[in-house]
Design an enzyme around this catalytic site. Sequence first.
Site, PDB file in Angstrom:
ATOM      1  N   GLU A 234     -11.983   2.720   6.174  1.00  0.00           N
ATOM      2  CA  GLU A 234     -10.855   3.142   7.000  1.00  0.00           C
ATOM      3  C   GLU A 234     -10.878   4.671   7.047  1.00  0.00           C
ATOM      4  OE1 GLU A 234      -6.292   1.785   7.593  1.00  0.00           O
ATOM      5  OE2 GLU A 234      -6.705   2.787   5.692  1.00  0.00           O
TER       6      GLU A 234
ATOM      7  N   GLU B 295       0.829  -1.204   0.000  1.00  0.00           N
ATOM      8  CA  GLU B 295       0.000   0.000   0.000  1.00  0.00           C
ATOM      9  C   GLU B 295       0.866   1.257   0.000  1.00  0.00           C
ATOM     10  OE1 GLU B 295      -3.467   2.190   2.703  1.00  0.00           O
ATOM     11  OE2 GLU B 295      -2.183   0.652   3.600  1.00  0.00           O
TER      12      GLU B 295
END
Length: 260
Positions: A232, A135
């Site tokens: 998130e 990520e």
Amino acid sequence: MPRYAANITLLFTEVPVLDRPGLAHQAGFDGVEVLFPYDHGTPEWKTALGGLPLALINTPPGDWAAGERGHAAVPGAEEAFRSHFLKAAEVATALGAAKIHVMAGCAKGPEATQVFAENLAWAADQVPELGLTIEPLNAEDWPGYFLNDFDQAGRILADLDHPRIGLQFDLWHAARIHGDAQAVWQAHQARVSHVQIAGFPNRGEPGGGGFDLTALFRDLDASGYQGWVAAEYRPTRATVHGLAWLAALKARDRLIGGQG
């Protein structure tokens, strides 16, 4: 159809972390993800999850106070990386986690790129039953982090060409890094194996910020994506009072499913 996970490191913080999976389930989430599930034992987590799927965990970051943010791309830290990865693999396997996000750490340069690729290939060999993700994280919030650009991540994944190592597309970081999250999605969606959403620019409830969530889910439908879409974000109020976006997406999915 995608499944929806609550990142319980950021959501439902009104209660202790082991109480959050139950709240997430009651609120309509299909599963949860946890950034660092290492402060409690797996028996405690199994009880807390109560059978609720665990979508993703991160590898341990190391000494956070000392500035460590993982070790996968850090030259000379191969031993630390392998130890931490095996710990993550043990926890993920015990809890049935679908994926492990491999944290690159703070490093830069060609040697770091080579170390990262070698460590990722090694890690994938250790867990043939699990998927791995990488990520990109924005440099303002994560200064010095090696993986800080989606094009950089795309090149690394293309070179590795490993079927179980995919891109973690975090809408917040894509917008922070590149400005146009929609363009990032269009360029890299073929490599995405895990999706995280939030609002922009304040990282609140999903929606706004120039990113078309409707288009994102159309693309996911068209690709046959069966993975997780994880929330998130930092709730602007008690988490349960800001879930209209989840209800809307689930209503959309029911409508599409009824047409199938």
